[in-house]
Design a protein around this motif. Structure first.
Motif, PDB file in Angstrom:
ATOM      1  N   ALA A 141      35.512  22.345  43.129  1.00 32.80           N
ATOM      2  CA  ALA A 141      36.957  22.133  43.025  1.00 32.80           C
ATOM      3  C   ALA A 141      37.702  23.136  43.899  1.00 32.80           C
ATOM      4  O   ALA A 141      37.200  24.226  44.194  1.00 32.80           O
ATOM      5  CB  ALA A 141      37.420  22.291  41.572  1.00 32.80           C
ATOM      6  N   HIS A 142      38.901  22.755  44.318  1.00 34.93           N
ATOM      7  CA  HIS A 142      39.836  23.745  44.833  1.00 34.93           C
ATOM      8  C   HIS A 142      40.278  24.604  43.647  1.00 34.93           C
ATOM      9  O   HIS A 142      40.346  24.120  42.503  1.00 34.93           O
ATOM     10  CB  HIS A 142      41.067  23.079  45.449  1.00 34.93           C
ATOM     11  N   VAL A 143      40.604  25.856  43.911  1.00 41.38           N
ATOM     12  CA  VAL A 143      41.016  26.766  42.840  1.00 41.38           C
ATOM     13  C   VAL A 143      42.292  27.485  43.262  1.00 41.38           C
ATOM     14  O   VAL A 143      42.359  28.069  44.349  1.00 41.38           O
ATOM     15  CB  VAL A 143      39.911  27.799  42.523  1.00 41.38           C
ATOM     16  N   TYR A 144      43.308  27.440  42.392  1.00 40.08           N
ATOM     17  CA  TYR A 144      44.577  28.128  42.626  1.00 40.08           C
ATOM     18  C   TYR A 144      44.849  29.003  41.413  1.00 40.08           C
ATOM     19  O   TYR A 144      45.111  28.504  40.318  1.00 40.08           O
ATOM     20  CB  TYR A 144      45.688  27.097  42.820  1.00 40.08           C
ATOM     21  N   GLY A 145      44.755  30.309  41.612  1.00 44.32           N
ATOM     22  CA  GLY A 145      45.005  31.252  40.533  1.00 44.32           C
ATOM     23  C   GLY A 145      46.182  32.149  40.853  1.00 44.32           C
ATOM     24  O   GLY A 145      46.288  32.677  41.964  1.00 44.32           O
ATOM     25  N   THR A 146      47.064  32.314  39.886  1.00 46.69           N
ATOM     26  CA  THR A 146      48.220  33.192  40.061  1.00 46.69           C
ATOM     27  C   THR A 146      48.188  34.302  39.022  1.00 46.69           C
ATOM     28  O   THR A 146      47.774  34.105  37.883  1.00 46.69           O
ATOM     29  CB  THR A 146      49.545  32.412  39.915  1.00 46.69           C
ATOM     30  N   SER A 147      48.647  35.493  39.419  1.00 46.67           N
ATOM     31  CA  SER A 147      48.709  36.654  38.553  1.00 46.67           C
ATOM     32  C   SER A 147      47.301  36.945  38.001  1.00 46.67           C
ATOM     33  O   SER A 147      46.354  37.046  38.774  1.00 46.67           O
ATOM     34  CB  SER A 147      49.760  36.427  37.453  1.00 46.67           C
ATOM     35  N   MET A 148      47.123  37.061  36.686  1.00 46.83           N
ATOM     36  CA  MET A 148      45.772  37.294  36.173  1.00 46.83           C
ATOM     37  C   MET A 148      44.834  36.153  36.560  1.00 46.83           C
ATOM     38  O   MET A 148      43.628  36.358  36.765  1.00 46.83           O
ATOM     39  CB  MET A 148      45.765  37.474  34.655  1.00 46.83           C
ATOM     40  N   GLY A 149      45.377  34.947  36.686  1.00 47.40           N
ATOM     41  CA  GLY A 149      44.561  33.827  37.118  1.00 47.40           C
ATOM     42  C   GLY A 149      43.972  34.029  38.493  1.00 47.40           C
ATOM     43  O   GLY A 149      42.879  33.524  38.801  1.00 47.40           O
ATOM     44  N   GLY A 150      44.680  34.781  39.342  1.00 51.11           N
ATOM     45  CA  GLY A 150      44.128  35.113  40.645  1.00 51.11           C
ATOM     46  C   GLY A 150      42.968  36.082  40.530  1.00 51.11           C
ATOM     47  O   GLY A 150      42.022  36.037  41.332  1.00 51.11           O
ATOM     48  N   ARG A 151      43.013  36.944  39.549  1.00 51.01           N
ATOM     49  CA  ARG A 151      41.899  37.862  39.302  1.00 51.01           C
ATOM     50  C   ARG A 151      40.676  37.076  38.822  1.00 51.01           C
ATOM     51  O   ARG A 151      39.547  37.317  39.259  1.00 51.01           O
ATOM     52  CB  ARG A 151      42.305  38.917  38.272  1.00 51.01           C
ATOM     53  N   VAL A 152      40.927  36.140  37.919  1.00 50.18           N
ATOM     54  CA  VAL A 152      39.844  35.286  37.440  1.00 50.18           C
ATOM     55  C   VAL A 152      39.247  34.490  38.603  1.00 50.18           C
ATOM     56  O   VAL A 152      38.023  34.357  38.730  1.00 50.18           O
ATOM     57  CB  VAL A 152      40.368  34.334  36.343  1.00 50.18           C
ATOM     58  N   ALA A 153      40.121  33.964  39.463  1.00 47.89           N
ATOM     59  CA  ALA A 153      39.667  33.150  40.588  1.00 47.89           C
ATOM     60  C   ALA A 153      38.793  33.944  41.553  1.00 47.89           C
ATOM     61  O   ALA A 153      37.875  33.393  42.174  1.00 47.89           O
ATOM     62  CB  ALA A 153      40.869  32.564  41.320  1.00 47.89           C
ATOM     63  N   GLN A 154      39.063  35.245  41.697  1.00 45.39           N
ATOM     64  CA  GLN A 154      38.227  36.077  42.566  1.00 45.39           C
ATOM     65  C   GLN A 154      36.786  36.077  42.078  1.00 45.39           C
ATOM     66  O   GLN A 154      35.842  35.925  42.863  1.00 45.39           O
ATOM     67  CB  GLN A 154      38.774  37.501  42.608  1.00 45.39           C
ATOM     68  N   TRP A 155      36.608  36.252  40.765  1.00 46.62           N
ATOM     69  CA  TRP A 155      35.261  36.246  40.205  1.00 46.62           C
ATOM     70  C   TRP A 155      34.613  34.874  40.326  1.00 46.62           C
ATOM     71  O   TRP A 155      33.411  34.760  40.621  1.00 46.62           O
ATOM     72  CB  TRP A 155      35.296  36.666  38.737  1.00 46.62           C
ATOM     73  N   LEU A 156      35.382  33.844  40.097  1.00 46.58           N
ATOM     74  CA  LEU A 156      34.841  32.492  40.183  1.00 46.58           C
ATOM     75  C   LEU A 156      34.304  32.223  41.589  1.00 46.58           C
ATOM     76  O   LEU A 156      33.190  31.699  41.762  1.00 46.58           O
ATOM     77  CB  LEU A 156      35.931  31.479  39.817  1.00 46.58           C
ATOM     78  N   ALA A 157      35.072  32.610  42.602  1.00 46.07           N
ATOM     79  CA  ALA A 157      34.654  32.374  43.985  1.00 46.07           C
ATOM     80  C   ALA A 157      33.483  33.255  44.386  1.00 46.07           C
ATOM     81  O   ALA A 157      32.631  32.838  45.185  1.00 46.07           O
ATOM     82  CB  ALA A 157      35.830  32.609  44.922  1.00 46.07           C
ATOM     83  N   ALA A 158      33.414  34.469  43.847  1.00 39.96           N
ATOM     84  CA  ALA A 158      32.333  35.394  44.203  1.00 39.96           C
ATOM     85  C   ALA A 158      31.040  35.072  43.457  1.00 39.96           C
ATOM     86  O   ALA A 158      29.953  35.103  44.041  1.00 39.96           O
ATOM     87  CB  ALA A 158      32.759  36.825  43.911  1.00 39.96           C
ATOM     88  N   ASP A 159      31.152  34.762  42.169  1.00 38.80           N
ATOM     89  CA  ASP A 159      29.965  34.541  41.344  1.00 38.80           C
ATOM     90  C   ASP A 159      29.420  33.118  41.445  1.00 38.80           C
ATOM     91  O   ASP A 159      28.225  32.891  41.197  1.00 38.80           O
ATOM     92  CB  ASP A 159      30.279  34.837  39.876  1.00 38.80           C
ATOM     93  N   HIS A 160      30.294  32.166  41.784  1.00 38.62           N
ATOM     94  CA  HIS A 160      29.900  30.757  41.825  1.00 38.62           C
ATOM     95  C   HIS A 160      30.412  30.117  43.124  1.00 38.62           C
ATOM     96  O   HIS A 160      31.249  29.195  43.082  1.00 38.62           O
ATOM     97  CB  HIS A 160      30.447  30.018  40.603  1.00 38.62           C
ATOM     98  N   PRO A 161      29.942  30.582  44.263  1.00 37.48           N
ATOM     99  CA  PRO A 161      30.489  30.106  45.535  1.00 37.48           C
ATOM    100  C   PRO A 161      30.355  28.613  45.747  1.00 37.48           C
ATOM    101  O   PRO A 161      31.202  27.991  46.406  1.00 37.48           O
ATOM    102  CB  PRO A 161      29.690  30.891  46.586  1.00 37.48           C
ATOM    103  N   GLY A 162      29.328  28.013  45.171  1.00 34.90           N
ATOM    104  CA  GLY A 162      29.145  26.586  45.333  1.00 34.90           C
ATOM    105  C   GLY A 162      30.124  25.735  44.563  1.00 34.90           C
ATOM    106  O   GLY A 162      30.228  24.523  44.797  1.00 34.90           O
ATOM    107  N   ARG A 163      30.883  26.355  43.652  1.00 33.82           N
ATOM    108  CA  ARG A 163      31.821  25.602  42.823  1.00 33.82           C
ATOM    109  C   ARG A 163      33.233  25.587  43.398  1.00 33.82           C
ATOM    110  O   ARG A 163      34.090  24.853  42.897  1.00 33.82           O
ATOM    111  CB  ARG A 163      31.877  26.197  41.402  1.00 33.82           C
ATOM    112  N   VAL A 164      33.492  26.421  44.414  1.00 36.75           N
ATOM    113  CA  VAL A 164      34.859  26.592  44.923  1.00 36.75           C
ATOM    114  C   VAL A 164      34.949  26.034  46.342  1.00 36.75           C
ATOM    115  O   VAL A 164      34.226  26.479  47.238  1.00 36.75           O
ATOM    116  CB  VAL A 164      35.283  28.064  44.911  1.00 36.75           C
ATOM    117  N   ASP A 165      35.846  25.081  46.530  1.00 37.22           N
ATOM    118  CA  ASP A 165      36.080  24.512  47.848  1.00 37.22           C
ATOM    119  C   ASP A 165      37.055  25.405  48.615  1.00 37.22           C
ATOM    120  O   ASP A 165      36.650  26.230  49.421  1.00 37.22           O
ATOM    121  CB  ASP A 165      36.618  23.087  47.707  1.00 37.22           C
TER     122      ASP A 165
END
Length: 258
Positions: A88-112
């Motif tokens: 999926a595409h991922v758009y995180g704002t504020s704390m959601g942007g912090r969460v999104a950093q981990w999602l993209a780093a830990d699960h690179p295959g899940r983030v477009d």
């Protein structure tokens, strides 16, 4: 849709709207999926938007335990799994942007594609809000503290034309233990070491006048993530995505290909 259950047994409420390629929306600290309500239609017209109530908020379970931004990212993976969304595409704002950093780093295959809005790398490298801002938010007078938060989110001109309801000021139904756990999770975030490993095309967006999460964090992130683009929204404060949605919405949609 039916609730999602995480690997540690926490039930999460998920909200899906729109059609098209999947777009995961991650909101701010101590907020549920309604954080996105003012701008959700901008994205649901082009994407299947997926938002969920963080543990501790909204209709999700509220365990009295330690919360971490990296743990919220694992919750996001559970949500995607439950929907059968491999990527999926991922758009995180504020704390959601912090969460999104981990999602993209830990699960690179899940983030477009990845959009990080009004957020920070955290830790020793991140820029923290100054003492005056912290003091204004910690006032005993709740009305005064709420006004201080509104002033950090929106410009005076916008507030003069809008009297609410506001969906970015926190979920009022949260129990105190969950509110404290969210604060601790956001404050304890530190993804600096893993940012260079993020391979997803990344856009960093920030209000140019953001004091709540200082604007100086935006070039830090953009410079740390390979190939990341940076866009500062002029005159905007923390809730740039809402007040300046006529600028930020098309910018993000164009980046995501929507």
């Amino acid at each position: 849709m039916p609730g999602v259950r995480t690997t540690d047994g926490v039930a999460l409420h998920v909200d899906v709207r729109g059609t098209g390629a999947p777009l995961l929306l991650l909101g701010g600290q101590a907020n549920d999926h309604h954080w996105w309500d003012p701008v959700r239609d901008d994205f649901a017209a082009a994407f299947t938007t997926i938002a969920f109530d963080y543990r501790g908020t909204g209709r999700s379970d509220k365990p009295d335990a330690e919360y971490r931004t990296r743990g919220f990212a694992e919750d996001a993976v559970a949500v995607l799994d439950s929907l059968g969304v491999a990527r999926a595409h991922v758009y995180g704002t504020s704390m959601g942007g912090r969460v999104a950093q981990w999602l993209a780093a830990d699960h690179p295959g899940r983030v477009d594609r990845l959009v990080l809005g009004c957020t920070s790398p955290g830790g020793a490298h991140g820029f923290e809000r100054d003492a005056r801002v912290r003091k204004s938010l910690a006032q005993v007078d709740q009305a005064a503290a709420r006004k201080a938060l509104l002033d950090l989110m929106y410009t005076p001109a916008w507030l003069a034309r809008h009297d609410g309801p506001f969906t970015t000021l926190g979920d009022p139904t949260m129990p105190p233990h969950a509110r404290r756990a969210h604060l601790s999770a956001s404050a304890g975030h530190d993804a600096w070491a893993v940012l260079p490993s993020i391979g997803a095309p990344t856009l960093v967006v920030h209000g140019a006048d953001d004091l709540f999460n200082p604007t100086a964090n935006a070039p830090l992130l953009a410079g740390r993530i390979p190939g990341a683009r940076l866009h500062l929204v002029e005159d905007a404060r923390h809730a740039y995505f809402e007040e300046f949605h006529d600028v930020a919405g098309p910018l993000v949609l164009d980046f995501l290909g929507g």
